[in-house]
Structures are given as C-alpha cells and as structure tokens.
Design a protein around this motif. Structure first.
Motif, PDB file in Angstrom:
ATOM      1  N   LEU A   7      -2.331  10.223  -4.178  1.00  0.00           N
ATOM      2  CA  LEU A   7      -1.466  10.929  -2.955  1.00  0.00           C
ATOM      3  C   LEU A   7      -2.507  11.912  -2.309  1.00  0.00           C
ATOM      4  CD1 LEU A   7       1.819  12.092  -4.962  1.00  0.00           C
ATOM      5  CD2 LEU A   7       1.614  10.532  -2.863  1.00  0.00           C
ATOM      6  N   MET A   8      -3.438  12.622  -3.321  1.00  0.00           N
ATOM      7  CA  MET A   8      -4.429  13.330  -2.278  1.00  0.00           C
ATOM      8  C   MET A   8      -5.261  12.481  -1.239  1.00  0.00           C
ATOM      9  SD  MET A   8      -5.890  15.679  -5.597  1.00  0.00           S
ATOM     10  CE  MET A   8      -7.170  16.256  -4.432  1.00  0.00           C
ATOM     11  N   LEU A   9      -5.435  11.263  -1.650  1.00  0.00           N
ATOM     12  CA  LEU A   9      -6.051  10.373  -0.717  1.00  0.00           C
ATOM     13  C   LEU A   9      -5.234  10.321   0.455  1.00  0.00           C
ATOM     14  CD1 LEU A   9      -8.736   8.625  -0.118  1.00  0.00           C
ATOM     15  CD2 LEU A   9      -7.433   6.612  -1.393  1.00  0.00           C
ATOM     16  N   LYS A  10      -3.992   9.942   0.445  1.00  0.00           N
ATOM     17  CA  LYS A  10      -3.108   9.102   1.334  1.00  0.00           C
ATOM     18  C   LYS A  10      -2.641  10.293   1.979  1.00  0.00           C
ATOM     19  CE  LYS A  10      -2.532   4.575   0.875  1.00  0.00           C
ATOM     20  NZ  LYS A  10      -2.935   3.845   2.040  1.00  0.00           N
ATOM     21  N   VAL A  64      -6.406   1.226  -4.021  1.00  0.00           N
ATOM     22  CA  VAL A  64      -6.202   1.253  -2.541  1.00  0.00           C
ATOM     23  C   VAL A  64      -7.326   0.685  -2.020  1.00  0.00           C
ATOM     24  CG1 VAL A  64      -6.274   2.998  -0.776  1.00  0.00           C
ATOM     25  CG2 VAL A  64      -5.037   3.574  -2.919  1.00  0.00           C
ATOM     26  N   LYS A  65      -7.255  -0.016  -1.041  1.00  0.00           N
ATOM     27  CA  LYS A  65      -8.184  -0.864  -0.121  1.00  0.00           C
ATOM     28  C   LYS A  65      -9.443   0.228   0.121  1.00  0.00           C
ATOM     29  CE  LYS A  65      -5.171  -4.170   2.201  1.00  0.00           C
ATOM     30  NZ  LYS A  65      -4.679  -4.784   2.960  1.00  0.00           N
ATOM     31  N   ASP A 121       1.315  19.492   2.283  1.00  0.00           N
ATOM     32  CA  ASP A 121       1.898  19.387   3.521  1.00  0.00           C
ATOM     33  C   ASP A 121       3.215  18.246   3.466  1.00  0.00           C
ATOM     34  OD1 ASP A 121       0.417  21.147   4.628  1.00  0.00           O
ATOM     35  OD2 ASP A 121      -1.162  19.933   5.156  1.00  0.00           O
ATOM     36  N   SER A 122       3.356  17.383   2.683  1.00  0.00           N
ATOM     37  CA  SER A 122       4.231  16.354   2.595  1.00  0.00           C
ATOM     38  C   SER A 122       5.795  16.860   2.510  1.00  0.00           C
ATOM     39  CB  SER A 122       3.719  15.223   1.375  1.00  0.00           C
ATOM     40  OG  SER A 122       2.665  14.654   1.745  1.00  0.00           O
ATOM     41  N   GLN A 123       6.487  16.301   2.998  1.00  0.00           N
ATOM     42  CA  GLN A 123       7.985  16.753   2.527  1.00  0.00           C
ATOM     43  C   GLN A 123       8.384  15.565   1.319  1.00  0.00           C
ATOM     44  OE1 GLN A 123       9.652  18.942   3.611  1.00  0.00           O
ATOM     45  NE2 GLN A 123       8.120  19.599   5.147  1.00  0.00           N
ATOM     46  N   GLU A 152       0.769  -1.217   0.168  1.00  0.00           N
ATOM     47  CA  GLU A 152       0.147   0.010   0.021  1.00  0.00           C
ATOM     48  C   GLU A 152       0.944   1.481  -0.007  1.00  0.00           C
ATOM     49  OE1 GLU A 152      -3.698   0.904   0.717  1.00  0.00           O
ATOM     50  OE2 GLU A 152      -3.989  -1.167  -0.296  1.00  0.00           O
ATOM     51  N   GLN A 153       2.077   1.077   0.444  1.00  0.00           N
ATOM     52  CA  GLN A 153       2.885   2.250   0.510  1.00  0.00           C
ATOM     53  C   GLN A 153       3.671   2.495  -0.858  1.00  0.00           C
ATOM     54  OE1 GLN A 153       4.780   0.710   4.512  1.00  0.00           O
ATOM     55  NE2 GLN A 153       5.643   2.628   4.016  1.00  0.00           N
TER      56      GLN A 153
END
Length: 265
Positions: free
Chosen positions: A133-136, A120-121, A175-177, A99-100
């Motif tokens: 990415l918007m979801l995770k 994605v589950k 907000d992700s690095q 999943e990653q």
C-alpha cells in the motif's frame, strides 16, 4: 429643458438600468444552467469519474455508501481490493486487474497484517500489505475480509483485529479513502455443515464493522444484501458449488452494486 421633462428622463434612467441588469443576470444564469439541465434530462446515465482535487470537497458525510449513478471504469481502476479467496475471484473472473487485488485464499484479517504475499511488477521482492500500500498509494482501498475469522474469533478479538487492520492501512497510505465491504453471506448447506457458521452471526459482525467504519472515518459498503435470498442466505444462483465461494453471475451482481454505490474522491 423643462424641469418636468428632466424628472421624467431621470425616472426612466433609474428604472431602465436595474431592469437591464436583471435581464443580463437571468441570461447568464440560464446559459450556465443549460448543460446541467441537459445532463439531468438525457444522455449517458453514468457519472464520469472526477479527480481528487475536483471533488474532494463533495465527499459524502454518511458512513454507508448510498445508491449513485453508475460509475465508470476509472472508478474501479482507482481501487485496491484487500481480501481473501472471494476477493481473488474478482481478478480470476476478469473483473479487475490482478495488480489491484491484494488477497490470499483462506486468510483472515489478523494474519493478513503480517503476511508477505504481494508481488508488484518491477519490484523484486514479496511484500507485506503495508509495503504494498505504501508503494501503490491508491485513492481507495476496499477491505473485504472477515469470513475466515467468523468461525473461530470471539467478537471482541474479531473487532479488535479489524481495527488494527484499518489503522495499519491508514498509516500505510494516509491519503487513501477506505471502504469496508460487508461480509458476504453463504448458503444454507454451508450453514448446516458447520455449526460455527451462521448468517445471523455474519449479520451481527457486519453491524460491528459498520460501527467500526464510523469510528475510524471509513465508509461501509453493504453489498451483502445484493447476494442474499429471502431467507437471508447466499442465493443458490450465486453459489459456485461449495456454498461459500461465488460464481461469475455473483461477481456481475457484486460489481454492479459497487459501481452504483460509488465513493467519488
């Protein structure tokens, strides 16, 4: 009371109060420093992962990630790995959960921007990278692409499309690095079989990716060096057999490098 005695009492009072305050302050500082010194002098050598709110003010100022103490599993769990077949190998060998991993075998950093390949589950559709990415919204996105563009992309197009990809990721999950991982090397045999593929060319493109990381506010992980031999090529002991893909030993080395060059967020 005689005036001389009063002066002595006053002098003693003015001397003792600052003295007692100083002793008290030293005691407090010593108590607070105890745990810090114990942590430095012994015990577990890994640094426990800290949440975004705890350590956001301590982000490294340098683009290239430096060697750190070994990060724990929580650090890896907060990373989404974006890439190609070499990235899929991370999950195939069980180093991270599937999943990653947002990766497609044989894909380049241009085509991945528009392809629908993410499942994605709990979500009943195949998504693009942007949608996934918007979801995770992961704390960290590690991008490991480029090897499938080296052979046919001119330098200008290569960098431009990589920039487009980084901007897409930043837009999708602001907000992700973002960590750009250096393009990993391939073997001497692979280099001889395809004249368009050279490790010196990879080194040059990695230099461009480092500059891109600086320009876009990303971080750069120079993990390629951990897999090279003295001739600047993929060490034979990390070769899965085709000169390009990696065996389990290579992923052990690669993940050791990732967790000992960690970005704490």
């Amino acid at each position: 009371m005689p005036s001389n005695q009063k002066k002595k009492n006053h002098s003693f009072f003015y001397f003792m109060v600052p003295f007692l305050v100083t002793i008290l302050l030293f005691g407090v500082v010593g108590f607070l420093a105890k745990d810090f010194l114990l942590a430095k002098l012994g015990g577990d050598k890994s640094i426990p992962y800290q949440s975004n709110s705890q350590i956001s003010q301590d982000l490294p100022t340098d683009t290239v990630l430096k060697e750190t103490a070994r990060a724990g599993d929580d650090y890896l769990n907060d990373i989404i790995f974006v890439g190609d077949s070499r990235t899929n190998g991370m999950a195939n060998f069980g180093f991270v959960d599937k999943e990653q991993v947002f990766a497609v075998d044989g894909i380049n950093h241009k085509d991945i921007q528009t392809s629908k390949f993410i499942t994605v589950k709990g979500v009943n559709k195949t998504m693009t990278l942007e949608e996934g990415l918007m979801l995770k919204r992961p704390p960290i996105v590690m991008v490991s692409l480029g090897i499938n563009g080296v052979a046919f992309m001119a330098e200008e197009e290569f960098v431009e499309e990589y920039r487009n990809l980084i901007e897409l990721i930043q837009k999708s999950t602001p907000d992700s690095q973002i960590i750009i991982q250096s393009i990993l090397p391939f073997s001497y045999q692979k280099e001889q079989s395809d004249t368009r593929m050279r490790n010196t060319k990879i080194d040059a493109y990695n230099g461009k990716l480092l500059l891109l990381a600086k320009e876009t506010g990303c971080y750069y992980l120079d993990s390629a060096q951990a897999l090279k031999n003295s001739k600047n090529m993929l060490d034979a002991k990390y070769d899965s057999g085709d000169g390009l893909h990696l065996n389990q030993k290579a992923y052990e080395v690669l993940f050791s490098y990732i967790v000992t060059h960690a970005l704490y967020i």
